[in-house]
Scaffold this motif. Structure first.
Motif, PDB file in Angstrom:
ATOM      1  N   VAL A 111      20.355  31.893 -23.848  1.00 13.58           N
ATOM      2  CA  VAL A 111      20.725  30.477 -23.757  1.00 13.58           C
ATOM      3  C   VAL A 111      21.379  30.160 -22.404  1.00 13.58           C
ATOM      4  CG1 VAL A 111      22.277  28.713 -24.731  1.00 13.58           C
ATOM      5  CG2 VAL A 111      20.856  30.107 -26.222  1.00 13.58           C
ATOM      6  N   LEU A 112      22.263  31.048 -21.941  1.00 12.54           N
ATOM      7  CA  LEU A 112      22.936  30.757 -20.671  1.00 12.54           C
ATOM      8  C   LEU A 112      21.920  30.785 -19.531  1.00 12.54           C
ATOM      9  CD1 LEU A 112      25.518  30.094 -19.211  1.00 12.54           C
ATOM     10  CD2 LEU A 112      26.049  32.517 -19.056  1.00 12.54           C
ATOM     11  N   LEU A 113      21.072  31.808 -19.521  1.00 12.91           N
ATOM     12  CA  LEU A 113      20.061  31.905 -18.456  1.00 12.91           C
ATOM     13  C   LEU A 113      19.191  30.651 -18.440  1.00 12.91           C
ATOM     14  CD1 LEU A 113      18.607  33.618 -16.283  1.00 12.91           C
ATOM     15  CD2 LEU A 113      17.102  34.438 -18.089  1.00 12.91           C
ATOM     16  N   ASN A 114      18.653  30.276 -19.601  1.00 13.85           N
ATOM     17  CA  ASN A 114      17.738  29.123 -19.635  1.00 13.85           C
ATOM     18  C   ASN A 114      18.426  27.843 -19.176  1.00 13.85           C
ATOM     19  OD1 ASN A 114      15.621  30.638 -20.485  1.00 13.85           O
ATOM     20  ND2 ASN A 114      16.024  30.322 -22.668  1.00 13.85           N
ATOM     21  N   ASN A 115      19.702  27.690 -19.505  1.00 15.47           N
ATOM     22  CA  ASN A 115      20.396  26.464 -19.095  1.00 15.47           C
ATOM     23  C   ASN A 115      20.756  26.494 -17.605  1.00 15.47           C
ATOM     24  OD1 ASN A 115      20.949  24.422 -21.381  1.00 15.47           O
ATOM     25  ND2 ASN A 115      21.084  26.446 -22.330  1.00 15.47           N
ATOM     26  N   LEU A 116      21.115  27.666 -17.092  1.00 10.34           N
ATOM     27  CA  LEU A 116      21.405  27.737 -15.648  1.00 10.34           C
ATOM     28  C   LEU A 116      20.126  27.508 -14.840  1.00 10.34           C
ATOM     29  CD1 LEU A 116      23.980  30.698 -15.466  1.00 10.34           C
ATOM     30  CD2 LEU A 116      24.450  28.255 -15.248  1.00 10.34           C
ATOM     31  N   ILE A 117      19.011  28.035 -15.349  1.00  7.90           N
ATOM     32  CA  ILE A 117      17.725  27.827 -14.667  1.00  7.90           C
ATOM     33  C   ILE A 117      17.358  26.333 -14.709  1.00  7.90           C
ATOM     34  CG2 ILE A 117      15.220  28.313 -14.833  1.00  7.90           C
ATOM     35  CD1 ILE A 117      16.653  30.788 -13.800  1.00  7.90           C
ATOM     36  N   ALA A 118      17.628  25.689 -15.863  1.00  7.82           N
ATOM     37  CA  ALA A 118      17.330  24.244 -15.975  1.00  7.82           C
ATOM     38  C   ALA A 118      18.150  23.452 -14.948  1.00  7.82           C
ATOM     39  CB  ALA A 118      17.620  23.755 -17.390  1.00  7.82           C
ATOM     40  N   VAL A 119      19.410  23.873 -14.723  1.00  6.67           N
ATOM     41  CA  VAL A 119      20.241  23.181 -13.722  1.00  6.67           C
ATOM     42  C   VAL A 119      19.605  23.326 -12.337  1.00  6.67           C
ATOM     43  CG1 VAL A 119      22.494  23.134 -12.548  1.00  6.67           C
ATOM     44  CG2 VAL A 119      22.388  23.519 -15.005  1.00  6.67           C
ATOM     45  N   GLU A 120      19.194  24.563 -11.996  1.00 10.51           N
ATOM     46  CA  GLU A 120      18.593  24.793 -10.667  1.00 10.51           C
ATOM     47  C   GLU A 120      17.346  23.921 -10.507  1.00 10.51           C
ATOM     48  OE1 GLU A 120      20.002  26.582  -8.367  1.00 10.51           O
ATOM     49  OE2 GLU A 120      21.518  27.397  -9.711  1.00 10.51           O
ATOM     50  N   LYS A 121      16.506  23.939 -11.534  1.00 13.33           N
ATOM     51  CA  LYS A 121      15.239  23.202 -11.442  1.00 13.33           C
ATOM     52  C   LYS A 121      15.503  21.700 -11.295  1.00 13.33           C
ATOM     53  CE  LYS A 121      12.267  21.449 -14.575  1.00 13.33           C
ATOM     54  NZ  LYS A 121      11.946  21.288 -15.944  1.00 13.33           N
ATOM     55  N   ASN A 122      16.380  21.164 -12.132  1.00 11.42           N
ATOM     56  CA  ASN A 122      16.611  19.717 -12.102  1.00 11.42           C
ATOM     57  C   ASN A 122      17.407  19.290 -10.870  1.00 11.42           C
ATOM     58  OD1 ASN A 122      15.133  19.317 -14.378  1.00 11.42           O
ATOM     59  ND2 ASN A 122      16.880  19.549 -15.757  1.00 11.42           N
ATOM     60  N   TYR A 123      18.220  20.196 -10.339  1.00 12.06           N
ATOM     61  CA  TYR A 123      18.912  19.906  -9.067  1.00 12.06           C
ATOM     62  C   TYR A 123      17.854  19.753  -7.970  1.00 12.06           C
ATOM     63  CZ  TYR A 123      21.429  20.894  -4.720  1.00 12.06           C
ATOM     64  OH  TYR A 123      21.913  20.838  -3.437  1.00 12.06           O
ATOM     65  N   LEU A 124      16.916  20.723  -7.922  1.00 17.18           N
ATOM     66  CA  LEU A 124      15.889  20.694  -6.862  1.00 17.18           C
ATOM     67  C   LEU A 124      14.995  19.463  -7.011  1.00 17.18           C
ATOM     68  CD1 LEU A 124      14.861  24.462  -6.698  1.00 17.18           C
ATOM     69  CD2 LEU A 124      16.160  23.164  -4.999  1.00 17.18           C
ATOM     70  N   ILE A 156      21.848  14.961  -8.294  1.00 22.51           N
ATOM     71  CA  ILE A 156      23.267  15.325  -8.225  1.00 22.51           C
ATOM     72  C   ILE A 156      23.589  15.896  -6.847  1.00 22.51           C
ATOM     73  CG2 ILE A 156      23.770  15.702 -10.675  1.00 22.51           C
ATOM     74  CD1 ILE A 156      23.171  18.740 -10.115  1.00 22.51           C
ATOM     75  N   ASP A 157      24.855  15.777  -6.450  1.00 21.84           N
ATOM     76  CA  ASP A 157      25.243  16.368  -5.169  1.00 21.84           C
ATOM     77  C   ASP A 157      25.852  17.759  -5.422  1.00 21.84           C
ATOM     78  OD1 ASP A 157      27.884  16.074  -5.942  1.00 21.84           O
ATOM     79  OD2 ASP A 157      28.206  14.234  -4.795  1.00 21.84           O
ATOM     80  N   ASP A 158      26.271  18.429  -4.335  1.00 19.86           N
ATOM     81  CA  ASP A 158      26.722  19.813  -4.474  1.00 19.86           C
ATOM     82  C   ASP A 158      28.001  19.950  -5.294  1.00 19.86           C
ATOM     83  OD1 ASP A 158      24.535  20.453  -3.036  1.00 19.86           O
ATOM     84  OD2 ASP A 158      25.589  21.537  -1.442  1.00 19.86           O
ATOM     85  N   SER A 159      28.886  18.922  -5.251  1.00 17.00           N
ATOM     86  CA  SER A 159      30.115  19.062  -6.041  1.00 17.00           C
ATOM     87  C   SER A 159      29.812  18.829  -7.526  1.00 17.00           C
ATOM     88  CB  SER A 159      31.234  18.148  -5.530  1.00 17.00           C
ATOM     89  OG  SER A 159      30.836  16.831  -5.631  1.00 17.00           O
ATOM     90  N   GLU A 160      28.829  17.965  -7.813  1.00 19.83           N
ATOM     91  CA  GLU A 160      28.433  17.780  -9.224  1.00 19.83           C
ATOM     92  C   GLU A 160      27.729  19.046  -9.746  1.00 19.83           C
ATOM     93  OE1 GLU A 160      28.087  12.937  -8.768  1.00 19.83           O
ATOM     94  OE2 GLU A 160      26.304  14.140  -8.512  1.00 19.83           O
ATOM     95  N   TYR A 161      26.917  19.647  -8.899  1.00 19.19           N
ATOM     96  CA  TYR A 161      26.237  20.915  -9.247  1.00 19.19           C
ATOM     97  C   TYR A 161      27.283  21.973  -9.628  1.00 19.19           C
ATOM     98  CZ  TYR A 161      23.914  25.386  -8.029  1.00 19.19           C
ATOM     99  OH  TYR A 161      23.449  26.673  -8.019  1.00 19.19           O
ATOM    100  N   LEU A 162      28.354  22.033  -8.817  1.00 14.61           N
ATOM    101  CA  LEU A 162      29.433  23.004  -9.046  1.00 14.61           C
ATOM    102  C   LEU A 162      30.059  22.787 -10.426  1.00 14.61           C
ATOM    103  CD1 LEU A 162      31.140  25.168  -7.357  1.00 14.61           C
ATOM    104  CD2 LEU A 162      32.751  23.322  -6.969  1.00 14.61           C
ATOM    105  N   GLU A 163      30.394  21.538 -10.709  1.00  9.52           N
ATOM    106  CA  GLU A 163      31.050  21.175 -11.977  1.00  9.52           C
ATOM    107  C   GLU A 163      30.115  21.435 -13.166  1.00  9.52           C
ATOM    108  OE1 GLU A 163      34.002  19.147 -11.144  1.00  9.52           O
ATOM    109  OE2 GLU A 163      34.671  19.367 -13.203  1.00  9.52           O
ATOM    110  N   PHE A 174      23.242  14.188 -16.606  1.00 11.36           N
ATOM    111  CA  PHE A 174      22.460  15.349 -16.166  1.00 11.36           C
ATOM    112  C   PHE A 174      22.498  16.437 -17.250  1.00 11.36           C
ATOM    113  CE2 PHE A 174      21.696  19.361 -14.092  1.00 11.36           C
ATOM    114  CZ  PHE A 174      20.772  19.095 -13.096  1.00 11.36           C
ATOM    115  N   ILE A 175      23.703  16.697 -17.771  1.00 14.81           N
ATOM    116  CA  ILE A 175      23.856  17.754 -18.780  1.00 14.81           C
ATOM    117  C   ILE A 175      23.123  17.385 -20.063  1.00 14.81           C
ATOM    118  CG2 ILE A 175      25.601  18.793 -20.324  1.00 14.81           C
ATOM    119  CD1 ILE A 175      27.447  18.940 -17.895  1.00 14.81           C
ATOM    120  N   ARG A 176      23.312  16.162 -20.478  1.00 16.57           N
ATOM    121  CA  ARG A 176      22.682  15.701 -21.736  1.00 16.57           C
ATOM    122  C   ARG A 176      21.155  15.826 -21.656  1.00 16.57           C
ATOM    123  NH1 ARG A 176      21.253  14.613 -26.092  1.00 16.57           N
ATOM    124  NH2 ARG A 176      21.966  12.957 -27.466  1.00 16.57           N
TER     125      ARG A 176
END
Ligand code: SAM
Length: 380
Positions: free
Chosen positions: A116-129, A178-185, A252-254
């Motif tokens: 679950v953590l991997l899939n969600n972190l990957i989703a963040v990377e993909k949607n950030y890009l 999202i910007d880099d500080s939102e990505y961080l959060e 973004f999270i939702r």
């Protein structure tokens, strides 16, 4: 009762009593100047380790250091790319999470229930890009914060109530840039949501820290996380544009998270997770051999059991990071009943006004005995 509320139930104990089981060396009690603090239960010799917090409930690595910091142990080797990675194809992109060794990658996989953590972190990377292909939106600055604060969050509730009826493609298009500080959060919030998922429904039978097994430690840390104070509104009052940034983060999270985390995502939970990081997070800094070198800010992590130490400009304990664990050691002999304080930055010998200005980022006026004495002598 929501899933997240249910996961924080502590059956037999009054919840606050857990604070006194963090360490045999101290109790958590109210202070006269700054909420709760940690007080020695007996005399403690210099050099004693009074607490170890083994794993954060949420952590995040800043975008520029993503490939240079180990996701498991936070090792950083002066900008070298980490040797090991776990990659996943997501749409057209392949996204990766980085580790200093195969052992650290293996440890991440072992702790990652159902990936679950991997899939969600990957989703963040993909949607950030993907967001980078959308036009940049300048964040609005509220004109009447108190009014807009309530109205804007209400609008998010209304937006959310329509989501289920929407087609997946439409929802995907709504994911904000999202910007880099939102990505961080966001990565930190996802870590906490993952731990809510992991600890949900766990029956906790032991709260005494030094005796806990790794899974139990995680569960108790999550209970302690619930007891932390949030400073979301103080931060937004100081930097009003953050209202819109936090709304971006929420949307973004939702829209990005996988179904496993969805039961834990609601406005009050996500806002509390963000608000608790603000006055409780520990920075993850690069280590330097020469104290005159600048340290790099690599990210931050929240360790609830270590968040009850107040700040002092004349600290009597010191924090050190060992991999992803934090250790707290006494700097001198301590008397029974003395408050145990760390230094939140490097604020010790500057004049009191300068120390107070530096600490204002933490949303408090320092009430440590050194500041009180120095302020009194200025007034006289
Ligand atoms: C990490 S928490 C420490 C635990 C906190 N006192 C509590 O009750 O949860 C940091 C917050 O504690 C308070 N605090 C810590 N050190 C302080 C100090 N020297 N003077 C005044 N307030 C302090 C501030 O509100 C700060 O934002």
């Amino acid at each position: 009762m929501t899933a997240s509320e249910q996961s924080t139930l502590v059956d037999e104990y009054p919840i606050e009593s857990i604070l006194n089981r963090i360490s045999p060396w101290f109790d958590v009690q109210k202070t006269k100047y700054g909420g709760r603090g940690c007080f020695a239960t007996g005399s403690i010799p210099k050099g004693s380790v009074i607490h170890r917090s083994s794993t954060p409930v949420g952590f995040t690595i800043a975008k520029p250091f993503k490939k240079e910091v180990c996701t498991t142990c936070f090792e950083y080797d002066y900008g070298s790319t980490m040797k090991s990675k776990i990659s996943k194809k997501s749409g057209k992109n392949t996204c990766s999470i980085f580790f200093c060794s195969d052992e650290c990658a293996e440890k991440f996989t072992q702790d990652d229930v159902n990936e679950v953590l991997l899939n969600n972190l990957i989703a963040v990377e993909k949607n950030y890009l993907q967001g980078l292909t959308k036009p940049e939106v300048e964040l609005k600055e509220p004109k009447d914060l108190e009014k807009e604060y309530l109205e804007e969050w209400d609008k998010v509730s209304t937006w959310e109530s329509k989501l289920d009826a929407m087609k997946p493609t439409k929802r995907q298009n709504m994911i904000p840039r999202i910007d880099d500080s939102e990505y961080l959060e966001i990565k930190y919030v996802i870590g906490v949501l993952f731990n809510m998922y992991k600890c949900h429904g766990a029956r906790i039978s032991n709260y005494d820290f030094p005796e806990l097994k790794p899974d139990e430690t995680n569960q108790v840390e999550m209970v302690l996380f619930d007891l932390l104070y949030s400073s979301e509104y103080e931060k937004v009052k100081k930097y009003p544009y953050l209202l819109y940034s936090y709304i971006n983060i929420y949307k973004f999270i939702r829209l990005s998270c996988t179904p496993e985390l969805q039961p834990f995502i609601n406005l009050s939970t996500v806002r509390a997770i963000i608000g608790k990081n603000l006055s409780n997070a520990f920075g993850i800094w690069s280590e330097v051999s020469d104290p005159s070198e600048d340290k790099e800010f690599l990210g931050y992590a929240v360790y609830p059991s270590a968040s009850y130490f107040n700040h002092s400009c004349a600290p009597n304990i010191i924090k050190s990071r060992k991999g992803h664990s934090l250790e707290f050691t006494t700097l001198r002999d301590i008397e029974s009943g003395e408050e145990l304080c760390i230094n939140y930055g490097n604020y010790t010998n500057e004049p009191v006004e300068i120390r107070r200005a530096q600490l204002s980022e933490w949303f408090f006026d320092c009430g440590c005995s050194k500041c009180v004495q120095e302020l009194n002598s200025i007034k006289q």
